[in-house]
Design an enzyme around this catalytic site. Sequence first.
Site, PDB file in Angstrom:
ATOM      1  N   ASN A  11      29.722-118.918  74.101  1.00 15.57           N
ATOM      2  CA  ASN A  11      30.903-119.020  74.798  1.00 15.57           C
ATOM      3  C   ASN A  11      30.577-119.273  76.140  1.00 15.57           C
ATOM      4  O   ASN A  11      30.268-118.507  76.915  1.00 15.57           O
ATOM      5  CB  ASN A  11      31.465-117.275  74.733  1.00 15.57           C
ATOM      6  CG  ASN A  11      32.924-117.506  75.580  1.00 15.57           C
ATOM      7  OD1 ASN A  11      33.260-118.410  76.030  1.00 15.57           O
ATOM      8  ND2 ASN A  11      33.279-116.076  75.818  1.00 15.57           N
ATOM      9  N   LYS A  13      32.938-119.990  78.274  1.00 12.78           N
ATOM     10  CA  LYS A  13      33.867-119.522  79.491  1.00 12.78           C
ATOM     11  C   LYS A  13      34.301-120.687  80.174  1.00 12.78           C
ATOM     12  O   LYS A  13      34.258-121.753  79.916  1.00 12.78           O
ATOM     13  CB  LYS A  13      33.304-118.366  80.110  1.00 12.78           C
ATOM     14  CG  LYS A  13      32.693-117.250  79.372  1.00 12.78           C
ATOM     15  CD  LYS A  13      32.611-115.884  79.907  1.00 12.78           C
ATOM     16  CE  LYS A  13      31.895-114.916  78.938  1.00 12.78           C
ATOM     17  NZ  LYS A  13      31.792-113.582  79.563  1.00 12.78           N
ATOM     18  N   HIS A  97      39.120-112.065  73.656  1.00 14.27           N
ATOM     19  CA  HIS A  97      37.968-111.753  74.413  1.00 14.27           C
ATOM     20  C   HIS A  97      38.574-110.743  75.474  1.00 14.27           C
ATOM     21  O   HIS A  97      39.578-110.879  75.834  1.00 14.27           O
ATOM     22  CB  HIS A  97      37.522-112.949  74.833  1.00 14.27           C
ATOM     23  CG  HIS A  97      36.158-112.689  75.605  1.00 14.27           C
ATOM     24  ND1 HIS A  97      36.163-112.181  76.838  1.00 14.27           N
ATOM     25  CD2 HIS A  97      34.909-112.929  75.263  1.00 14.27           C
ATOM     26  CE1 HIS A  97      34.808-112.143  77.213  1.00 14.27           C
ATOM     27  NE2 HIS A  97      34.061-112.599  76.235  1.00 14.27           N
ATOM     28  N   GLU A  99      38.137-110.407  78.547  1.00 12.09           N
ATOM     29  CA  GLU A  99      38.396-111.335  79.716  1.00 12.09           C
ATOM     30  C   GLU A  99      40.058-111.713  79.569  1.00 12.09           C
ATOM     31  O   GLU A  99      40.740-111.664  80.625  1.00 12.09           O
ATOM     32  CB  GLU A  99      37.439-112.459  80.149  1.00 12.09           C
ATOM     33  CG  GLU A  99      36.380-111.867  80.684  1.00 12.09           C
ATOM     34  CD  GLU A  99      34.944-112.683  80.383  1.00 12.09           C
ATOM     35  OE1 GLU A  99      35.310-113.860  79.926  1.00 12.09           O
ATOM     36  OE2 GLU A  99      33.892-112.340  80.426  1.00 12.09           O
ATOM     37  N   GLU A 169      32.084-106.340  71.553  1.00 12.90           N
ATOM     38  CA  GLU A 169      31.511-106.632  72.906  1.00 12.90           C
ATOM     39  C   GLU A 169      31.947-105.537  73.815  1.00 12.90           C
ATOM     40  O   GLU A 169      33.005-105.464  74.074  1.00 12.90           O
ATOM     41  CB  GLU A 169      32.253-107.961  73.381  1.00 12.90           C
ATOM     42  CG  GLU A 169      31.813-109.039  72.497  1.00 12.90           C
ATOM     43  CD  GLU A 169      31.680-110.443  73.336  1.00 12.90           C
ATOM     44  OE1 GLU A 169      30.850-111.121  73.423  1.00 12.90           O
ATOM     45  OE2 GLU A 169      32.968-110.707  74.099  1.00 12.90           O
ATOM     46  N   GLY A 175      28.056-109.662  80.940  1.00 17.09           N
ATOM     47  CA  GLY A 175      27.820-110.128  82.158  1.00 17.09           C
ATOM     48  C   GLY A 175      27.107-109.178  83.331  1.00 17.09           C
ATOM     49  O   GLY A 175      26.906-109.428  84.297  1.00 17.09           O
ATOM     50  N   SER A 215      25.390-109.604  77.342  1.00 18.63           N
ATOM     51  CA  SER A 215      24.100-109.613  77.718  1.00 18.63           C
ATOM     52  C   SER A 215      23.119-109.851  76.863  1.00 18.63           C
ATOM     53  O   SER A 215      21.809-109.459  77.004  1.00 18.63           O
ATOM     54  CB  SER A 215      23.765-108.578  78.897  1.00 18.63           C
ATOM     55  OG  SER A 215      24.639-108.445  79.756  1.00 18.63           O
TER      56      SER A 215
HETATM   57  P1  PGA Z   1      27.536-112.186  78.413  1.00 13.93           P
HETATM   58  O1  PGA Z   1      28.881-112.484  77.869  1.00 13.93           O
HETATM   59  O2  PGA Z   1      26.628-112.762  77.426  1.00 13.93           O
HETATM   60  O3  PGA Z   1      27.369-113.132  79.741  1.00 13.93           O
HETATM   61  O4  PGA Z   1      27.398-110.864  78.651  1.00 13.93           O
HETATM   62  C1  PGA Z   1      29.326-112.276  76.388  1.00 13.93           C
HETATM   63  C2  PGA Z   1      30.702-112.629  76.179  1.00 13.93           C
HETATM   64  O5  PGA Z   1      31.501-112.266  77.087  1.00 13.93           O
HETATM   65  O6  PGA Z   1      30.871-113.126  75.078  1.00 13.93           O
END
Ligand code: PGA
Length: 253
Positions: A11, A13, A97, A99, A169, A175, A215
């Site tokens: 992803n 983003k 997601h 976010e 997740e 992140g 992560s």
């Molecule tokens: P990350 O994000 O691997 O940077 O932790 C995962 C995601 O939000 O899909």
Amino acid sequence: MKNRKPLIAGNWKMFKTCLEAVETARQLVKLIPDNTTVDVMIAPPFTSLMPVSDVMKGSCVSLGAQNLFWEPEGAYTGEISSGMLVSAGCKYVIIGHSERRQYFGETDVTVNKKIKAAIKDNLIPVVCVGESEKERESSHTFSVLDKQVAKGLENFVSSDLETLVIAYEPIWAIGTGKTATSKQAQAVHQYLRLLIEKKFGNNLANSVRILYGGSVKPDNIKELMLMPDVDGTLVGGASLNAETFSKIVNFQI
Ligand code: PGA
């Protein structure tokens, strides 16, 4: 031995201009062997879908989008429909997601509508669920997932969801560098599979792919993938660099 084909998804983003996206996609296609035993998907920003799709044509890397709107067309300024994503070359779409839930008002109700739109156009929905740090600390992880699954998958029958992918997740691991341990991930994945079994029966529970996200890096992929209910990963930060992401995809080598 798992009978589900793993999916390693990236992803991107809100990162990369068109040129940067095309360059990374070119590198990625070179680094991932054609005979790879896993499914691979990259979800660039909308603006890069078409050019990245051209680069990936004929390769084993598939294209995904990061979001969609549930109406097929209309006066919905700024939105993108499932049909438009298909026409840009998408096979997958990420839905719900954290976010999007956190910053753009997505709810389980909108997630439900988006899944419906995606499957109508034969897009594979990658539906994200997960708890916040506060919810985990107050032992609400399972009740949060109960609600996200019940509402998000409301009014579907198992035959609607044959291609469904769920991405677990935990928000506290996105992140942050804090990965859930493989045991923590396994416990939740097992629980999610049980929820699917209760709601949709054994067949779907056995075939649904449940990805872990948060992560994921080349150095923790193997351990996660050894878990019996972890069927792949949704990778954010570590998918932005082709070499790093290819190490995650090629975790068995
Ligand atoms: P990350 O994000 O691997 O940077 O932790 C995962 C995601 O939000 O899909």
